[in-house]
Structure formats: structure tokens, C-alpha cells
Write an enzyme that holds these catalytic residues in place. Structure first.
Site, PDB file in Angstrom:
ATOM      1  N   TYR A 149     -14.715  -3.422   9.539  1.00 18.84           N
ATOM      2  CA  TYR A 149     -14.241  -2.672   9.988  1.00 18.84           C
ATOM      3  C   TYR A 149     -13.132  -2.704  11.106  1.00 18.84           C
ATOM      4  O   TYR A 149     -12.054  -3.303  11.111  1.00 18.84           O
ATOM      5  CB  TYR A 149     -14.010  -1.669   9.704  1.00 18.84           C
ATOM      6  N   ASP A 208      -1.943  -6.956  -5.482  1.00 22.81           N
ATOM      7  CA  ASP A 208      -2.942  -6.911  -4.999  1.00 22.81           C
ATOM      8  C   ASP A 208      -2.385  -8.030  -4.327  1.00 22.81           C
ATOM      9  O   ASP A 208      -2.940  -8.960  -4.052  1.00 22.81           O
ATOM     10  CB  ASP A 208      -4.256  -7.265  -5.785  1.00 22.81           C
ATOM     11  N   GLY A 232       1.001  -1.001   0.554  1.00 22.68           N
ATOM     12  CA  GLY A 232       0.238  -0.019  -0.280  1.00 22.68           C
ATOM     13  C   GLY A 232       0.642   1.373  -0.275  1.00 22.68           C
ATOM     14  O   GLY A 232       0.573   2.639   0.933  1.00 22.68           O
ATOM     15  N   PRO A 292      -3.103   3.751  15.048  1.00 17.87           N
ATOM     16  CA  PRO A 292      -3.031   4.835  14.168  1.00 17.87           C
ATOM     17  C   PRO A 292      -4.834   5.023  14.985  1.00 17.87           C
ATOM     18  O   PRO A 292      -5.620   4.614  14.357  1.00 17.87           O
ATOM     19  CB  PRO A 292      -2.893   5.373  12.938  1.00 17.87           C
ATOM     20  N   LEU A 327      -7.901   8.210  13.645  1.00 11.29           N
ATOM     21  CA  LEU A 327      -7.673   9.228  13.029  1.00 11.29           C
ATOM     22  C   LEU A 327      -6.618   9.842  12.055  1.00 11.29           C
ATOM     23  O   LEU A 327      -5.849  10.136  11.794  1.00 11.29           O
ATOM     24  CB  LEU A 327      -8.796   9.973  13.699  1.00 11.29           C
ATOM     25  N   ARG A 337      -1.919   0.547  -7.815  1.00 13.32           N
ATOM     26  CA  ARG A 337      -1.856   1.778  -8.776  1.00 13.32           C
ATOM     27  C   ARG A 337      -0.338   1.381  -9.093  1.00 13.32           C
ATOM     28  O   ARG A 337       0.274   2.294  -8.448  1.00 13.32           O
ATOM     29  CB  ARG A 337      -2.403   2.589  -8.415  1.00 13.32           C
ATOM     30  N   GLY A 345      -1.565   7.942   1.073  1.00 11.28           N
ATOM     31  CA  GLY A 345      -1.278   7.610   2.834  1.00 11.28           C
ATOM     32  C   GLY A 345       0.212   7.495   3.655  1.00 11.28           C
ATOM     33  O   GLY A 345       0.969   8.026   3.283  1.00 11.28           O
TER      34      GLY A 345
HETATM   35  P1  NDP Z   1      -4.690   5.188   1.849  1.00 14.25           P
HETATM   36  O1  NDP Z   1      -6.295   4.721   1.470  1.00 14.25           O
HETATM   37  O2  NDP Z   1      -4.087   6.593   1.530  1.00 14.25           O
HETATM   38  O3  NDP Z   1      -3.548   3.906   1.522  1.00 14.25           O
HETATM   39  C1  NDP Z   1      -4.702   2.428   1.577  1.00 14.25           C
HETATM   40  C2  NDP Z   1      -3.213   1.744   0.487  1.00 14.25           C
HETATM   41  O4  NDP Z   1      -4.006   0.267   1.128  1.00 14.25           O
HETATM   42  C3  NDP Z   1      -3.338   2.733  -0.868  1.00 14.25           C
HETATM   43  O5  NDP Z   1      -1.121   2.073  -0.831  1.00 14.25           O
HETATM   44  C4  NDP Z   1      -3.927   1.098  -1.322  1.00 14.25           C
HETATM   45  O6  NDP Z   1      -2.951   1.022  -2.846  1.00 14.25           O
HETATM   46  C5  NDP Z   1      -3.830   0.231  -0.622  1.00 14.25           C
HETATM   47  N1  NDP Z   1      -3.950  -1.029  -0.886  1.00 14.25           N
HETATM   48  C6  NDP Z   1      -5.966  -0.953  -0.597  1.00 14.25           C
HETATM   49  N2  NDP Z   1      -5.944  -2.579  -1.594  1.00 14.25           N
HETATM   50  C7  NDP Z   1      -4.865  -3.078  -1.470  1.00 14.25           C
HETATM   51  C8  NDP Z   1      -4.499  -4.424  -2.134  1.00 14.25           C
HETATM   52  N3  NDP Z   1      -5.985  -4.711  -1.845  1.00 14.25           N
HETATM   53  N4  NDP Z   1      -3.489  -4.654  -2.809  1.00 14.25           N
HETATM   54  C9  NDP Z   1      -2.595  -3.813  -2.414  1.00 14.25           C
HETATM   55  N5  NDP Z   1      -2.852  -2.614  -2.212  1.00 14.25           N
HETATM   56  C10 NDP Z   1      -3.708  -2.005  -1.375  1.00 14.25           C
HETATM   57  O7  NDP Z   1      -5.202   5.315   3.212  1.00 14.25           O
HETATM   58  P2  NDP Z   1      -4.036   4.566   4.540  1.00 14.25           P
HETATM   59  O8  NDP Z   1      -3.109   5.243   4.641  1.00 14.25           O
HETATM   60  O9  NDP Z   1      -5.162   5.774   5.839  1.00 14.25           O
HETATM   61  O10 NDP Z   1      -4.184   3.333   5.007  1.00 14.25           O
HETATM   62  C11 NDP Z   1      -3.143   2.301   4.955  1.00 14.25           C
HETATM   63  C12 NDP Z   1      -3.833   1.227   6.642  1.00 14.25           C
HETATM   64  O11 NDP Z   1      -3.931   2.213   7.700  1.00 14.25           O
HETATM   65  C13 NDP Z   1      -5.307   0.446   6.254  1.00 14.25           C
HETATM   66  O12 NDP Z   1      -4.635  -0.333   6.282  1.00 14.25           O
HETATM   67  C14 NDP Z   1      -5.930   2.139   7.277  1.00 14.25           C
HETATM   68  O13 NDP Z   1      -6.885   0.254   7.597  1.00 14.25           O
HETATM   69  C15 NDP Z   1      -5.106   2.327   8.406  1.00 14.25           C
HETATM   70  N6  NDP Z   1      -4.946   2.689   9.414  1.00 14.25           N
HETATM   71  C16 NDP Z   1      -5.460   4.304   8.955  1.00 14.25           C
HETATM   72  C17 NDP Z   1      -6.038   5.191   9.579  1.00 14.25           C
HETATM   73  C18 NDP Z   1      -6.941   6.539   8.834  1.00 14.25           C
HETATM   74  O14 NDP Z   1      -8.142   7.351   9.463  1.00 14.25           O
HETATM   75  N7  NDP Z   1      -6.834   7.095   8.005  1.00 14.25           N
HETATM   76  C19 NDP Z   1      -5.882   4.881  11.378  1.00 14.25           C
HETATM   77  C20 NDP Z   1      -5.649   3.244  11.194  1.00 14.25           C
HETATM   78  C21 NDP Z   1      -5.480   2.762  11.108  1.00 14.25           C
HETATM   79  P3  NDP Z   1      -3.608   0.578  -4.345  1.00 14.25           P
HETATM   80  O15 NDP Z   1      -4.778   1.324  -4.362  1.00 14.25           O
HETATM   81  O16 NDP Z   1      -2.869   1.824  -5.465  1.00 14.25           O
HETATM   82  O17 NDP Z   1      -3.462  -0.780  -4.148  1.00 14.25           O
HETATM   83  C1  8X3 Z   2      -9.388   4.284  11.043  1.00 13.63           C
HETATM   84  C2  8X3 Z   2      -9.312   4.846  12.297  1.00 13.63           C
HETATM   85  O1  8X3 Z   2     -11.075   5.599  13.540  1.00 13.63           O
HETATM   86  O2  8X3 Z   2     -11.979   5.327  11.301  1.00 13.63           O
HETATM   87  O3  8X3 Z   2      -8.653   2.561  11.252  1.00 13.63           O
HETATM   88  O4  8X3 Z   2     -11.148   3.490  12.416  1.00 13.63           O
HETATM   89  S1  8X3 Z   2     -11.159   4.691  12.274  1.00 13.63           S
END
Ligand code: NDP
Ligand code: 8X3
Length: 256
Positions: free
Chosen positions: A157, A64, A13, A187, A189, A39, A17
Site C-alpha cells: 500500500y 472501475d 471513488g 492524509p 488516518l 457501486r 468516504g
Molecule cells: P473508502 O473505502 O471510504 O472509499 C474508497 C472509494 O474508492 C470508494 O468510493 C470506492 O468506490 C472507490 N474505489 C475503490 N476501488 C475502485 C475501483 N476499482 N474503481 C472505481 N472506484 C473504486 O475509502 P477512503 O475514502 O478513505 O479512500 C479514498 C482515498 O483516500 C483512497 O485513495 C485512499 O487510499 C486514500 N486515503 C485514505 C485514508 C484513510 O485513512 N481513510 C488516508 C489517506 C489516503 P466503489 O467501491 O463503489 O467502486
Molecule cells: C491511509 C492512511 O495510515 O492507514 O492512507 O496508511 S494509513
């Protein structure tokens, strides 16, 4: 500045982010990076930028994480320049929707489980044996505050992130007696594309999640990941639960 010179860091990923911020943080520390995501154009661009800026090596990888055989094929076909992974950051993940679970499409529910749980298991299972063989390595899972609490609209989730927390704890036990470390950074939010994905591309609605408060940035989370990875070899950080100052519990968010 931490020194990760010539270490191989594998980020899932990495196209957005938290994953992208982790890639930049480790590149700044001198690590070589495997940048995986679906992507491809995004990870290709990031790889070029990091190579130019930090003089490191970077390998964009179309992956993926839900595709088990593709994950194993990609990991098995890494060249000798890349196949000794020092740090695996299991970051790929997503939330889909905020409806009651029984009113959410089964595709969305399964999409979260497939990505957040099975995807993480696929990559971990593909990468860990070589770490065990070399008796070194570090797996850092991006969990969530949603792995500690459940909130309305987050049933599945939260279940997926509770599972990540269990996998994190269990994997450390599986690796007991080896020097391979396992950490979870959890983390609350964080402002990324996470909420845009959650709301099916509706960025206006996504903005409301962070309205009137100061969320964590993806760089804040990358800092914690870097910190876990930079402890001396005898120190294993089990988990880091982190939230912005405006968030005190899952649904307790102070807004101006
Ligand atoms: P983003 O949506 O900005 O990034 C998500 C990343 O995951 C992208 O790079 C996407 O890449 C990748 N991804 C999703 N599905 C797939 C797949 N099937 N195969 C490979 N890559 C995948 O979100 P965040 O950066 O916030 O999320 C990253 C992690 O942090 C996640 O696990 C999320 O649950 C966790 N998280 C996020 C929080 C928040 O509030 N934002 C808080 C706590 C945890 P692509 O689409 O190019 O494949
Ligand atoms: C993402 C943070 O609070 O939206 O893991 O679940 S929250």
C-alpha cells in the site's frame, strides 16, 4: 464559501468516504459533478441528493478505474455538457490487509497496485489531453501519509502511495508550460470505509484502528481539496500532508 459555479468536477471513488465528501463540498460551491464508482446505486443516490439540495447537475458514472478500456470509453463518450473537466479528483483507492507483503495474497497486492497506481494513470491519461488542449484544468490526487513513510503491514500500500506521489510530481513537470495544475492531498488516518475494506468487511476490527483517538473526517480532507482548487490560477499547491492532531507519524498515534 468558494465559488465553483458551472465548473465541471470529476470525482473517482465518489460512492464513499473522501470522494463522497469532495462531491458534497464542490456541489455546495456550485460545481457540476461527474460521480464515478463501481457501486452505481450509491452514486445515483448521491447525484439525486446533490441535485435536489444544491440545484447543480450531477452525472453518476459506473466506472472501475482498473478497467483501462472502460475508463477511456466512459471519458470519450462524455457529452459536450460534461467533457470540459475543470477539476479531476483522483480519489479511488484502497488498502488490502496488514500482513507482511510476502504473506499477503498476490491478488490483494495486485489489487492495490491496479487501483491506486494504474487506475489513477488510466483516468489521468483519459482526462488530461483535453485539459492541455483548453490550457486549463486541475488534477488533484488523493495520496496518503503512506506516500511519505512506510509502516509495518503496509509495504505494498505504501509503495502504491509513494508511486502516486511520484506521479503527482512528474505530471506537474509533464504539464510544465501549461496552465493545468497538479496537486496532491496526502492524509493520515481518516475514518471512512477504508479500514473496513482493508479488513475484508470486518467492521469491528476496522473500529480498532480509530479507537481512543480522533481521526480526520472525510470532510476535513475535502476541505483541503477545496482549498487547493480555489487558489488563484497562478498558484499551484504541490502537496498537502495532513494528519489529525493525535497522529504525529505513520505509527505514532496518541490514544486515550
Ligand atoms: P473508502 O473505502 O471510504 O472509499 C474508497 C472509494 O474508492 C470508494 O468510493 C470506492 O468506490 C472507490 N474505489 C475503490 N476501488 C475502485 C475501483 N476499482 N474503481 C472505481 N472506484 C473504486 O475509502 P477512503 O475514502 O478513505 O479512500 C479514498 C482515498 O483516500 C483512497 O485513495 C485512499 O487510499 C486514500 N486515503 C485514505 C485514508 C484513510 O485513512 N481513510 C488516508 C489517506 C489516503 P466503489 O467501491 O463503489 O467502486
Ligand atoms: C491511509 C492512511 O495510515 O492507514 O492512507 O496508511 S494509513
Amino acid at each position: 464559501m468558494y465559488n465553483f459555479n458551472d465548473r465541471i468536477v470529476f470525482v473517482t471513488g465518489a460512492s464513499s468516504g473522501i470522494g463522497r465528501s469532495c462531491a458534497v463540498a464542490f456541489a455546495r460551491g456550485g460545481a457540476h459533478l461527474i460521480l464515478a464508482a463501481r457501486r452505481m446505486e450509491r452514486v445515483e443516490t448521491l447525484a439525486s441528493e446533490l441535485i435536489a439540495e444544491y440545484g447543480i447537475r450531477a452525472l453518476p458514472l459506473r466506472m472501475d478505474v482498473t478497467d483501462r478500456s472502460a475508463v477511456f470509453e466512459a471519458v470519450d463518450s462524455l457529452s459536450s455538457e460534461w467533457n470540459e473537466v475543470d477539476v479531476l479528483i483522483n480519489n479511488a483507492g484502497k488498502a488490502l490487509g496488514v500482513s507482511k507483503s510476502y504473506e499477503t495474497s498476490i491478488e490483494h497486492l495486485e489489487g492495490m497496485l491496479e487501483t491506486n497506481i494504474k487506475g489513477l494513470i488510466h483516468v489521468t491519461s483519459a482526462v488530461t489531453p483535453a485539459m492541455v488542449e483548453r490550457n486549463r484544468g486541475h488534477i488533484i490526487n488523493i495520496g496518503s501519509a503512506a506516500g511519505h513513510w512506510v509502516y509495518p503491514g503496509g509495504t505494498v500500500y505504501c509503495a502504491s502511495k509513494h508511486a502516486v506521489r511520484a506521479l503527482n510530481e512528474g505530471l506537474k513537470m509533464d504539464l510544465h508550460g501549461t496552465n493545468v495544475r497538479v496537486s496532491s492531498v496526502d492524509p493520515g488516518l481518516v475514518e471512512t470505509e477504508f479500514s473496513i475494506v482493508r479488513f475484508d468487511g470486518d467492521s469491528e476490527r476496522a473500529d480498532t484502528v480509530y479507537a481512543g483517538m480522533t481521526p480526520l473526517t472525510p470532510d476535513d480532507v475535502a476541505d483541503a481539496v477545496l482549498w487547493c482548487a480555489s487558489r488563484p490560477p497562478h498558484v499551484n499547491i504541490s502537496e498537502v500532508l495532513m494528519m489529525c492532531t493525535d497522529q504525529s507519524h505513520a505509527t505514532m498515534v496518541h490514544r486515550q
